[in-house]
Design a protein around this motif. Structure first.
Motif, PDB file in Angstrom:
ATOM      1  N   SER A 102     -26.730   0.405  -6.669  1.00 54.39           N
ATOM      2  CA  SER A 102     -25.428   1.066  -6.476  1.00 54.39           C
ATOM      3  C   SER A 102     -24.697   0.430  -5.298  1.00 54.39           C
ATOM      4  O   SER A 102     -25.296  -0.260  -4.466  1.00 54.39           O
ATOM      5  N   CYS A 103     -23.395   0.678  -5.248  1.00 55.64           N
ATOM      6  CA  CYS A 103     -22.587   0.150  -4.157  1.00 55.64           C
ATOM      7  C   CYS A 103     -21.377   1.048  -3.934  1.00 55.64           C
ATOM      8  O   CYS A 103     -20.999   1.835  -4.803  1.00 55.64           O
ATOM      9  N   LEU A 104     -20.792   0.914  -2.774  1.00 54.15           N
ATOM     10  CA  LEU A 104     -19.534   1.568  -2.462  1.00 54.15           C
ATOM     11  C   LEU A 104     -18.448   0.519  -2.608  1.00 54.15           C
ATOM     12  O   LEU A 104     -18.581  -0.599  -2.098  1.00 54.15           O
ATOM     13  N   ILE A 105     -17.392   0.867  -3.330  1.00 55.87           N
ATOM     14  CA  ILE A 105     -16.238  -0.024  -3.479  1.00 55.87           C
ATOM     15  C   ILE A 105     -15.090   0.592  -2.708  1.00 55.87           C
ATOM     16  O   ILE A 105     -14.822   1.787  -2.839  1.00 55.87           O
ATOM     17  N   GLU A 106     -14.431  -0.238  -1.907  1.00 61.24           N
ATOM     18  CA  GLU A 106     -13.247   0.198  -1.174  1.00 61.24           C
ATOM     19  C   GLU A 106     -12.099  -0.716  -1.566  1.00 61.24           C
ATOM     20  O   GLU A 106     -12.161  -1.922  -1.356  1.00 61.24           O
ATOM     21  N   LEU A 107     -11.069  -0.139  -2.153  1.00 56.34           N
ATOM     22  CA  LEU A 107      -9.895  -0.887  -2.605  1.00 56.34           C
ATOM     23  C   LEU A 107      -8.716  -0.499  -1.728  1.00 56.34           C
ATOM     24  O   LEU A 107      -8.388   0.679  -1.620  1.00 56.34           O
ATOM     25  N   THR A 108      -8.103  -1.484  -1.089  1.00 55.61           N
ATOM     26  CA  THR A 108      -6.915  -1.249  -0.272  1.00 55.61           C
ATOM     27  C   THR A 108      -5.793  -2.142  -0.785  1.00 55.61           C
ATOM     28  O   THR A 108      -5.991  -3.348  -0.957  1.00 55.61           O
ATOM     29  N   VAL A 109      -4.653  -1.538  -1.037  1.00 61.11           N
ATOM     30  CA  VAL A 109      -3.478  -2.267  -1.471  1.00 61.11           C
ATOM     31  C   VAL A 109      -2.357  -1.952  -0.487  1.00 61.11           C
ATOM     32  O   VAL A 109      -2.109  -0.785  -0.185  1.00 61.11           O
ATOM     33  N   SER A 110      -1.723  -2.991   0.030  1.00 62.99           N
ATOM     34  CA  SER A 110      -0.569  -2.837   0.922  1.00 62.99           C
ATOM     35  C   SER A 110       0.607  -3.508   0.245  1.00 62.99           C
ATOM     36  O   SER A 110       0.477  -4.604  -0.290  1.00 62.99           O
ATOM     37  N   TYR A 111       1.740  -2.837   0.266  1.00 61.03           N
ATOM     38  CA  TYR A 111       2.891  -3.412  -0.398  1.00 61.03           C
ATOM     39  C   TYR A 111       4.162  -3.044   0.351  1.00 61.03           C
ATOM     40  O   TYR A 111       4.222  -2.050   1.070  1.00 61.03           O
ATOM     41  N   GLU A 112       5.147  -3.885   0.148  1.00 58.79           N
ATOM     42  CA  GLU A 112       6.464  -3.629   0.707  1.00 58.79           C
ATOM     43  C   GLU A 112       7.162  -2.658  -0.241  1.00 58.79           C
ATOM     44  O   GLU A 112       7.255  -2.917  -1.436  1.00 58.79           O
ATOM     45  N   VAL A 113       7.584  -1.540   0.289  1.00 60.45           N
ATOM     46  CA  VAL A 113       8.196  -0.501  -0.539  1.00 60.45           C
ATOM     47  C   VAL A 113       9.553  -0.996  -1.048  1.00 60.45           C
ATOM     48  O   VAL A 113      10.419  -1.353  -0.249  1.00 60.45           O
ATOM     49  N   PRO A 114       9.736  -1.032  -2.379  1.00 63.61           N
ATOM     50  CA  PRO A 114      11.046  -1.426  -2.911  1.00 63.61           C
ATOM     51  C   PRO A 114      12.131  -0.460  -2.417  1.00 63.61           C
ATOM     52  O   PRO A 114      11.885   0.740  -2.261  1.00 63.61           O
ATOM     53  N   GLN A 115      13.311  -0.974  -2.170  1.00 66.32           N
ATOM     54  CA  GLN A 115      14.413  -0.166  -1.627  1.00 66.32           C
ATOM     55  C   GLN A 115      14.648   1.096  -2.449  1.00 66.32           C
ATOM     56  O   GLN A 115      14.897   2.161  -1.906  1.00 66.32           O
ATOM     57  N   LEU A 116      14.520   0.977  -3.758  1.00 68.40           N
ATOM     58  CA  LEU A 116      14.710   2.107  -4.660  1.00 68.40           C
ATOM     59  C   LEU A 116      13.788   3.281  -4.310  1.00 68.40           C
ATOM     60  O   LEU A 116      14.152   4.437  -4.468  1.00 68.40           O
ATOM     61  N   LEU A 117      12.574   2.963  -3.833  1.00 70.32           N
ATOM     62  CA  LEU A 117      11.575   3.996  -3.558  1.00 70.32           C
ATOM     63  C   LEU A 117      11.471   4.377  -2.089  1.00 70.32           C
ATOM     64  O   LEU A 117      10.714   5.288  -1.748  1.00 70.32           O
ATOM     65  N   ALA A 118      12.217   3.710  -1.206  1.00 76.23           N
ATOM     66  CA  ALA A 118      12.116   3.966   0.238  1.00 76.23           C
ATOM     67  C   ALA A 118      12.278   5.443   0.604  1.00 76.23           C
ATOM     68  O   ALA A 118      11.516   5.948   1.436  1.00 76.23           O
ATOM     69  N   PRO A 119      13.232   6.180   0.012  1.00 78.35           N
ATOM     70  CA  PRO A 119      13.390   7.585   0.401  1.00 78.35           C
ATOM     71  C   PRO A 119      12.169   8.467   0.089  1.00 78.35           C
ATOM     72  O   PRO A 119      11.994   9.512   0.699  1.00 78.35           O
ATOM     73  N   VAL A 120      11.327   8.046  -0.859  1.00 80.39           N
ATOM     74  CA  VAL A 120      10.176   8.867  -1.236  1.00 80.39           C
ATOM     75  C   VAL A 120       8.841   8.181  -0.962  1.00 80.39           C
ATOM     76  O   VAL A 120       7.800   8.611  -1.446  1.00 80.39           O
ATOM     77  N   ALA A 121       8.854   7.121  -0.148  1.00 84.62           N
ATOM     78  CA  ALA A 121       7.649   6.319   0.081  1.00 84.62           C
ATOM     79  C   ALA A 121       6.479   7.147   0.598  1.00 84.62           C
ATOM     80  O   ALA A 121       5.358   7.029   0.100  1.00 84.62           O
ATOM     81  N   SER A 122       6.707   8.000   1.593  1.00 84.55           N
ATOM     82  CA  SER A 122       5.588   8.764   2.148  1.00 84.55           C
ATOM     83  C   SER A 122       5.065   9.780   1.139  1.00 84.55           C
ATOM     84  O   SER A 122       3.867  10.040   1.076  1.00 84.55           O
ATOM     85  N   ALA A 123       5.952  10.332   0.327  1.00 84.76           N
ATOM     86  CA  ALA A 123       5.514  11.273  -0.704  1.00 84.76           C
ATOM     87  C   ALA A 123       4.745  10.557  -1.813  1.00 84.76           C
ATOM     88  O   ALA A 123       3.917  11.166  -2.495  1.00 84.76           O
ATOM     89  N   LEU A 124       5.004   9.275  -1.997  1.00 84.65           N
ATOM     90  CA  LEU A 124       4.334   8.501  -3.041  1.00 84.65           C
ATOM     91  C   LEU A 124       2.889   8.153  -2.696  1.00 84.65           C
ATOM     92  O   LEU A 124       2.083   7.928  -3.589  1.00 84.65           O
ATOM     93  N   GLN A 125       2.551   8.087  -1.406  1.00 87.41           N
ATOM     94  CA  GLN A 125       1.226   7.606  -1.018  1.00 87.41           C
ATOM     95  C   GLN A 125       0.084   8.373  -1.680  1.00 87.41           C
ATOM     96  O   GLN A 125      -0.800   7.746  -2.269  1.00 87.41           O
ATOM     97  N   PRO A 126       0.051   9.719  -1.642  1.00 81.13           N
ATOM     98  CA  PRO A 126      -1.048  10.417  -2.330  1.00 81.13           C
ATOM     99  C   PRO A 126      -1.067  10.127  -3.831  1.00 81.13           C
ATOM    100  O   PRO A 126      -2.131   9.968  -4.428  1.00 81.13           O
ATOM    101  N   PHE A 127       0.101  10.024  -4.436  1.00 83.24           N
ATOM    102  CA  PHE A 127       0.203   9.708  -5.858  1.00 83.24           C
ATOM    103  C   PHE A 127      -0.419   8.338  -6.139  1.00 83.24           C
ATOM    104  O   PHE A 127      -1.224   8.177  -7.066  1.00 83.24           O
ATOM    105  N   LEU A 128      -0.069   7.341  -5.316  1.00 87.58           N
ATOM    106  CA  LEU A 128      -0.581   5.986  -5.516  1.00 87.58           C
ATOM    107  C   LEU A 128      -2.074   5.912  -5.232  1.00 87.58           C
ATOM    108  O   LEU A 128      -2.811   5.215  -5.942  1.00 87.58           O
ATOM    109  N   GLU A 129      -2.533   6.618  -4.207  1.00 86.96           N
ATOM    110  CA  GLU A 129      -3.972   6.622  -3.920  1.00 86.96           C
ATOM    111  C   GLU A 129      -4.743   7.260  -5.069  1.00 86.96           C
ATOM    112  O   GLU A 129      -5.837   6.813  -5.408  1.00 86.96           O
ATOM    113  N   ASN A 130      -4.176   8.292  -5.700  1.00 80.84           N
ATOM    114  CA  ASN A 130      -4.813   8.876  -6.886  1.00 80.84           C
ATOM    115  C   ASN A 130      -4.839   7.887  -8.048  1.00 80.84           C
ATOM    116  O   ASN A 130      -5.814   7.844  -8.803  1.00 80.84           O
ATOM    117  N   LEU A 131      -3.781   7.080  -8.194  1.00 79.83           N
ATOM    118  CA  LEU A 131      -3.790   6.040  -9.234  1.00 79.83           C
ATOM    119  C   LEU A 131      -4.916   5.036  -8.985  1.00 79.83           C
ATOM    120  O   LEU A 131      -5.623   4.645  -9.912  1.00 79.83           O
TER     121      LEU A 131
END
Length: 150
Positions: A102-131
């Motif tokens: 067995s192993c532990l997998i840690e996936l980290t993705v960093s991205y530049e927030v598209p301008q369209l999504l900037a107003p909701v970027a912080s609200a998107l983080q839990p959604f994206l982490e769930n994805l």
């Protein structure tokens, strides 16, 4: 532009070497990451790949693409990449052995927030982490079935 980091971790029932080998097959990633519609490794430059993302969120169809370069991997421990054009991002997947099977997998993705999504970027983080987490759930099944056929 604003940058956002998303991380998901999961322990899976395959050795780190099997998980690493499965994750190294970039063109197979759409099998477990539902928002990645395609990954094509460039024949003449195998460290480069063209990625496409398609996802319907908040009543909108989101589509982005980018060219990514795989950085020098650490076999059975780390795969990491960064985009060269298109959606600006970088990421890493790390494999931590938890025992012989067995192993532990840690996936980290960093991205530049598209301008369209900037107003909701912080609200998107839990959604994206769930994805990402649901992608790792699917990866665990994929790696387990692939590992048993190797």
């Amino acid at each position: 532009m604003e940058w956002q980091d998303c991380t998901a971790k999961m322990e899976i029932d395959v050795p780190a070497s099997v998980a690493y080998k499965c994750y190294s097959d970039r063109e197979a990633i759409p099998n477990w990451m539902p928002f990645i519609s395609s990954v094509q490794v460039l024949e003449d430059k195998p460290d480069l790949s063209r990625w496409s993302l398609k996802y319907n969120a908040f009543g909108r169809d989101l589509e982005y693409s980018w060219l990514a370069r795989n950085m020098q991997p650490i076999p059975n421990q780390k795969i990491h990449w960064r985009s060269l054009e298109g959606l600006h991002g970088r990421g890493a997947v790390r494999f931590y052995p938890k025992g012989p099977s067995s192993c532990l997998i840690e996936l980290t993705v960093s991205y530049e927030v598209p301008q369209l999504l900037a107003p909701v970027a912080s609200a998107l983080q839990p959604f994206l982490e769930n994805l990402l987490k649901s992608g790792l759930d699917r990866f665990a099944k994929y790696a387990k079935s692939s590992g048993s056929t190797r």
